[in-house]
Scaffold this motif. Structure first.
Motif, PDB file in Angstrom:
ATOM      1  N   SER A  17       8.427  -9.089  -3.152  1.00  0.00           N
ATOM      2  CA  SER A  17       7.739  -8.821  -2.184  1.00  0.00           C
ATOM      3  C   SER A  17       8.514  -8.026  -0.955  1.00  0.00           C
ATOM      4  CB  SER A  17       6.865 -10.084  -1.362  1.00  0.00           C
ATOM      5  OG  SER A  17       6.074 -10.566  -2.471  1.00  0.00           O
ATOM      6  N   ARG A  67      -2.151  -6.032  -5.117  1.00  0.00           N
ATOM      7  CA  ARG A  67      -0.870  -6.255  -4.867  1.00  0.00           C
ATOM      8  C   ARG A  67      -0.521  -5.853  -3.306  1.00  0.00           C
ATOM      9  NH1 ARG A  67       2.977  -3.505  -7.487  1.00  0.00           N
ATOM     10  NH2 ARG A  67       1.825  -1.532  -7.676  1.00  0.00           N
ATOM     11  N   GLN A  82       1.911  -5.220   3.511  1.00  0.00           N
ATOM     12  CA  GLN A  82       2.385  -6.375   2.809  1.00  0.00           C
ATOM     13  C   GLN A  82       2.500  -6.125   1.262  1.00  0.00           C
ATOM     14  OE1 GLN A  82       3.622  -9.400   3.519  1.00  0.00           O
ATOM     15  NE2 GLN A  82       4.069  -9.797   1.258  1.00  0.00           N
ATOM     16  N   ASN A  84       3.119  -7.163  -2.795  1.00  0.00           N
ATOM     17  CA  ASN A  84       3.581  -8.065  -3.551  1.00  0.00           C
ATOM     18  C   ASN A  84       3.519  -7.650  -4.914  1.00  0.00           C
ATOM     19  OD1 ASN A  84       3.320 -10.093  -1.250  1.00  0.00           O
ATOM     20  ND2 ASN A  84       1.301 -10.379  -1.631  1.00  0.00           N
TER      21      ASN A  84
END
Length: 124
Positions: A17, A67, A82, A84
């Motif tokens: 991440s 994601r 963000q 991930n």
């Protein structure tokens, strides 16, 4: 003049991440939609995600849905991405940009102020 500065890129292993930040230099930040884009070598710039001026409407490319999460803190003049479950195909230079509108779009031609970009490299 409004300036955008991206940060948070780097090298990460597949499945990892990262959180990108896009900071602005002017207090009129809250009037505008912000988009995140990416460009890999030899490829066209791609709209990854966007968020409207107050953060209530977002949009994602199919390749990152589930994601990536975009958010904004207008008190801090900052938009976040963000990321991930990163994949090798997410490797690119990531840019944030301002749209001279409050509504969201992933079309890069509709954005007029761009940051310098931050490199994201995902190793497989």
């Amino acid at each position: 003049q409004l300036q955008l500065v991206e940060s948070g890129g780097g090298l990460v292993q597949s499945g990892g991440s990262l959180t990108l930040s896009c900071a602005a230099s002017r207090l009129t930040w809250g009037y505008y939609a912000i988009g995140w884009f990416r460009q890999a070598p030899g490829k066209q710039r791609e709209g990854v995600s966007c968020i409207n001026n107050v953060g209530r409407s977002t949009n994602y490319a199919d390749s990152v849905k589930g994601r990536f999460t975009i958010s904004r803190d207008n008190a801090k003049n900052t938009v976040y991405l963000q990321m991930n479950s990163l994949k090798a195909e997410d490797t690119a230079v990531y840019y944030c940009a301002r749209r001279s509108s409050s509504t969201c779009s992933r079309n890069p031609n509709e954005y007029d102020v761009w940051g310098q970009g931050t490199q994201v490299t995902v190793s497989s």
